[in-house]
Motif scaffolding. Structure first.
Motif, PDB file in Angstrom:
ATOM      1  N   TRP A  47       0.842  -1.206   0.000  1.00 26.81           N
ATOM      2  CA  TRP A  47       0.000   0.000   0.000  1.00 26.81           C
ATOM      3  C   TRP A  47       0.873   1.251   0.000  1.00 26.81           C
ATOM      4  O   TRP A  47       1.907   1.315   0.687  1.00 26.81           O
ATOM      5  N   GLN A  48       0.430   2.240  -0.761  1.00 25.47           N
ATOM      6  CA  GLN A  48       1.007   3.577  -0.696  1.00 25.47           C
ATOM      7  C   GLN A  48      -0.097   4.585  -1.000  1.00 25.47           C
ATOM      8  O   GLN A  48      -1.174   4.224  -1.483  1.00 25.47           O
ATOM      9  N   TYR A  49       0.176   5.861  -0.734  1.00 21.94           N
ATOM     10  CA  TYR A  49      -0.814   6.878  -1.102  1.00 21.94           C
ATOM     11  C   TYR A  49      -0.686   7.175  -2.590  1.00 21.94           C
ATOM     12  O   TYR A  49       0.340   6.915  -3.208  1.00 21.94           O
ATOM     13  N   PHE A  50      -1.755   7.727  -3.156  1.00 24.67           N
ATOM     14  CA  PHE A  50      -1.766   7.934  -4.602  1.00 24.67           C
ATOM     15  C   PHE A  50      -1.023   9.203  -4.993  1.00 24.67           C
ATOM     16  O   PHE A  50      -1.314  10.297  -4.521  1.00 24.67           O
ATOM     17  N   PHE A  51      -0.046   9.018  -5.859  1.00 25.65           N
ATOM     18  CA  PHE A  51       0.694  10.112  -6.494  1.00 25.65           C
ATOM     19  C   PHE A  51       1.192   9.507  -7.792  1.00 25.65           C
ATOM     20  O   PHE A  51       1.901   8.491  -7.780  1.00 25.65           O
ATOM     21  N   ASP A  52       0.776  10.066  -8.930  1.00 21.35           N
ATOM     22  CA  ASP A  52       0.981   9.428 -10.230  1.00 21.35           C
ATOM     23  C   ASP A  52       2.374   8.838 -10.409  1.00 21.35           C
ATOM     24  O   ASP A  52       2.532   7.663 -10.754  1.00 21.35           O
TER      25      ASP A  52
ATOM     26  N   ILE B  38       6.453 -15.198  -6.173  1.00 21.66           N
ATOM     27  CA  ILE B  38       5.872 -14.150  -5.338  1.00 21.66           C
ATOM     28  C   ILE B  38       5.116 -13.174  -6.226  1.00 21.66           C
ATOM     29  O   ILE B  38       5.648 -12.678  -7.216  1.00 21.66           O
ATOM     30  N   THR B  39       3.892 -12.884  -5.866  1.00 22.48           N
ATOM     31  CA  THR B  39       3.094 -11.877  -6.545  1.00 22.48           C
ATOM     32  C   THR B  39       2.875 -10.711  -5.592  1.00 22.48           C
ATOM     33  O   THR B  39       2.504 -10.924  -4.431  1.00 22.48           O
ATOM     34  N   VAL B  40       3.102  -9.506  -6.073  1.00 27.00           N
ATOM     35  CA  VAL B  40       2.890  -8.302  -5.267  1.00 27.00           C
ATOM     36  C   VAL B  40       1.713  -7.531  -5.852  1.00 27.00           C
ATOM     37  O   VAL B  40       1.740  -7.134  -7.024  1.00 27.00           O
ATOM     38  N   THR B  41       0.698  -7.333  -5.056  1.00 21.24           N
ATOM     39  CA  THR B  41      -0.461  -6.553  -5.470  1.00 21.24           C
ATOM     40  C   THR B  41      -0.385  -5.176  -4.819  1.00 21.24           C
ATOM     41  O   THR B  41      -0.255  -5.080  -3.593  1.00 21.24           O
ATOM     42  N   MET B  42      -0.433  -4.124  -5.635  1.00 19.74           N
ATOM     43  CA  MET B  42      -0.352  -2.770  -5.095  1.00 19.74           C
ATOM     44  C   MET B  42      -1.738  -2.147  -5.008  1.00 19.74           C
ATOM     45  O   MET B  42      -2.542  -2.229  -5.928  1.00 19.74           O
ATOM     46  N   ASN B  43      -2.006  -1.500  -3.878  1.00 19.46           N
ATOM     47  CA  ASN B  43      -3.197  -0.668  -3.714  1.00 19.46           C
ATOM     48  C   ASN B  43      -2.751   0.718  -3.286  1.00 19.46           C
ATOM     49  O   ASN B  43      -1.766   0.877  -2.542  1.00 19.46           O
ATOM     50  N   HIS B  44      -3.449   1.720  -3.767  1.00 13.31           N
ATOM     51  CA  HIS B  44      -3.121   3.097  -3.379  1.00 13.31           C
ATOM     52  C   HIS B  44      -4.398   3.870  -3.113  1.00 13.31           C
ATOM     53  O   HIS B  44      -5.461   3.562  -3.660  1.00 13.31           O
ATOM     54  N   PHE B  45      -4.280   4.865  -2.262  1.00 15.82           N
ATOM     55  CA  PHE B  45      -5.439   5.606  -1.797  1.00 15.82           C
ATOM     56  C   PHE B  45      -5.108   7.100  -1.755  1.00 15.82           C
ATOM     57  O   PHE B  45      -3.940   7.486  -1.678  1.00 15.82           O
ATOM     58  N   PRO B  46      -6.126   7.957  -1.802  1.00 14.13           N
ATOM     59  CA  PRO B  46      -5.874   9.394  -1.674  1.00 14.13           C
ATOM     60  C   PRO B  46      -5.132   9.700  -0.377  1.00 14.13           C
ATOM     61  O   PRO B  46      -5.365   9.053   0.651  1.00 14.13           O
TER      62      PRO B  46
ATOM     63  N   ARG C 201       4.732   8.159  -8.291  1.00  9.73           N
ATOM     64  CA  ARG C 201       5.094   7.123  -7.321  1.00  9.73           C
ATOM     65  C   ARG C 201       4.440   5.790  -7.694  1.00  9.73           C
ATOM     66  O   ARG C 201       5.037   4.719  -7.531  1.00  9.73           O
ATOM     67  N   VAL C 202       3.212   5.844  -8.183  1.00 11.82           N
ATOM     68  CA  VAL C 202       2.530   4.629  -8.623  1.00 11.82           C
ATOM     69  C   VAL C 202       3.244   4.035  -9.832  1.00 11.82           C
ATOM     70  O   VAL C 202       3.478   2.823  -9.907  1.00 11.82           O
ATOM     71  N   ASP C 203       3.623   4.897 -10.783  1.00 14.26           N
ATOM     72  CA  ASP C 203       4.343   4.418 -11.967  1.00 14.26           C
ATOM     73  C   ASP C 203       5.657   3.742 -11.575  1.00 14.26           C
ATOM     74  O   ASP C 203       6.012   2.680 -12.100  1.00 14.26           O
ATOM     75  N   ALA C 204       6.376   4.377 -10.671  1.00 11.08           N
ATOM     76  CA  ALA C 204       7.663   3.817 -10.251  1.00 11.08           C
ATOM     77  C   ALA C 204       7.480   2.469  -9.559  1.00 11.08           C
ATOM     78  O   ALA C 204       8.228   1.518  -9.810  1.00 11.08           O
ATOM     79  N   MET C 205       6.487   2.382  -8.693  1.00 13.00           N
ATOM     80  CA  MET C 205       6.279   1.131  -7.973  1.00 13.00           C
ATOM     81  C   MET C 205       5.829   0.017  -8.915  1.00 13.00           C
ATOM     82  O   MET C 205       6.206  -1.153  -8.726  1.00 13.00           O
ATOM     83  N   GLU C 206       5.051   0.347  -9.924  1.00 15.15           N
ATOM     84  CA  GLU C 206       4.670  -0.670 -10.914  1.00 15.15           C
ATOM     85  C   GLU C 206       5.914  -1.248 -11.596  1.00 15.15           C
ATOM     86  O   GLU C 206       6.000  -2.461 -11.837  1.00 15.15           O
ATOM     87  N   THR C 207       6.872  -0.378 -11.909  1.00 16.18           N
ATOM     88  CA  THR C 207       8.123  -0.847 -12.509  1.00 16.18           C
ATOM     89  C   THR C 207       8.898  -1.747 -11.547  1.00 16.18           C
ATOM     90  O   THR C 207       9.398  -2.817 -11.924  1.00 16.18           O
TER      91      THR C 207
END
Length: 419
Positions: A32-37, A57-65, A39-45
């Protein structure tokens, strides 16, 4: 995506991430992280790279305001739900530890002496005894963003090097309509953004003061230096020749992105969101120096931690993921995508990064930066917001408002450290 980043993404699948080969059975963990475009792009990479090297291992990311992020984390983990690895602001660490939302990093994988030697010293605020509770992929500092087009229109050759030059430059950049209303501010202002950090660790120190004593347990800005720093700041918007206005276009960063502000003090995390802003030509400079050339900056960071929810094979997978998030490769990718600075000098202080026209001013600023040890970052920020509001809205004398803020913050610190 630029060519350099593409190379890093694909190279990452075969390079240092491969050191973290999975030995566990198939497992899924949540991040989990907060939403910031950016930062989300970087974490997806990073997740893509990690999963390629750890196919079990599978990592599922969730982000919130941002505004609801802490509440969701605090509700999910005690219920046995939510993240196994969580991102949090360094100033929230005490709250997360006390609420038993996170667990310390395993000392055999993250030995304190190795972290002390390899990371910038500021991360030691995450250490308790010989264990670390969390670690960052990146760190932040402040710098001065400036609008190149507005500078050219005003005939200004380059960014200001001193606080006096900052005022002169801001005056030259400020525009008003026929009724005297500001249409373009010379510099943005707002304690709710990054200005409370600039004032506390920048201006107070540049006027010869020290904002706190006793390892940030004693407030020390109710001094001549603190008052001089407050006068400098409030004069930006409180006199007849004001060069800015608090609340102009709602948020300081919005005014700069819209091309309606000549200068803007912000963190390195702002780079990613400005990079693709059409029609905006901007540059970055180190923060202007103060009295006798004094330089000072503020450094901060978001960290990743393993939550108390992670157990068994999920815990083992979370440890592996943490290893990758704190690797040199991950830090370089985060720099390229988000603009936040590597948490290790081995990555941040390379010649290419330190001399980069955009990243360089932030990285050089780390050399004279200070990391405030908050007990409650949002509450301590609010005290400075109210300090300025009393002056601006109620007409209170700056010295009186400064004293009220210092007294209230000392009460907060005393209550926390008396526990």
């Amino acid at each position: 995506m630029n060519t350099r980043l593409k190379g890093l993404v694909f190279a990452g699948m075969m390079s240092s991430a491969a050191l973290f080969t999975s030995t566990a059975s198939a497992v899924e963990i949540e991040y989990w992280q907060y939403f910031f475009d950016a930062r989300v792009d970087a974490m997806e990479t990073l997740i893509t790279n990690f999963e390629a090297a750890n196919p079990d291992i599978t990592v599922t990311m969730n982000h919130f305001p941002y505004d609801s992020y802490r509440t969701k984390v605090a509700a999910a983990i005690p219920a046995g739900e939510g993240p196994d690895v969580v991102q949090l602001f360094y100033g929230w660490l005490n709250d997360y530890v006390e609420a038993e939302l996170i667990q310390p990093l395993p000392a055999d994988v993250f030995p304190a002496d190795k972290i002390d030697a390899e990371f910038f010293p500021m991360v030691q605020a995450m250490k308790d005894g010989d264990q670390y509770w969390a670690l960052p992929t990146a760190v932040r500092s402040l710098a001065l963003f400036y609008n190149k087009r507005l500078f050219e229109e005003a005939g200004i050759e380059g960014p200001p090097a001193t606080l006096d030059e900052l005022l002169e430059t801001a005056n030259a950049l400020t525009k008003r309509d026929g009724a005297g209303n500001l249409t373009t501010v010379g510099i943005t202002a707002g304690m709710t953004a990054q200005d409370h950090h600039w004032w506390r660790e920048g201006l107070v120190r540049q006027y010869g003061g020290e904002p706190y004593l006793d390892d940030y347990k004693t407030v020390n800005y109710n001094t001549e230096a603190g008052l001089a720093a407050l006068d400098y700041y409030t004069n930006l918007f409180m006199n007849d020749s004001a060069v800015t206005s608090i609340g102009f276009m709602d948020e300081p960063q919005a005014a700069f992105k819209a091309g309606r502000a000549g200068m803007h003090i912000d963190g390195s995390f702002r780079i990613g969101s400005l990079a693709d802003q059409r029609g905006l030509e901007w540059g970055v400079a180190e923060l202007p120096s103060g009295l006798d050339g004094a330089q000072s900056n503020y450094s901060s960071y978001w960290v990743n931690a393993i939550t108390s929810k992670a157990e068994g094979e999920k815990y083992d997978a979370a440890v592996k993921f943490m290893e990758y998030l704190t690797s040199d490769e991950a830090m370089q990718i985060w720099l390229d995508v988000v603009g936040e600075l590597p948490a290790k000098p081995s990555v941040g202080m390379t010649e290419a990064n330190a001399n980069d026209p955009v990243f360089g001013p932030f990285i050089r600023g780390l050399e004279y930066a200070h990391t405030t040890k908050f007990v409650n970052e949002s509450s301590q920020r609010q005290l400075l917001v109210e300090m300025v509001e009393r002056i601006q809205l109620e007409g209170m004398a700056p010295a009186e408002s400064l004293a009220i803020a210092a007294e209230a913050e000392q009460v907060m610190l005393d209550e926390y450290y008396a526990k």
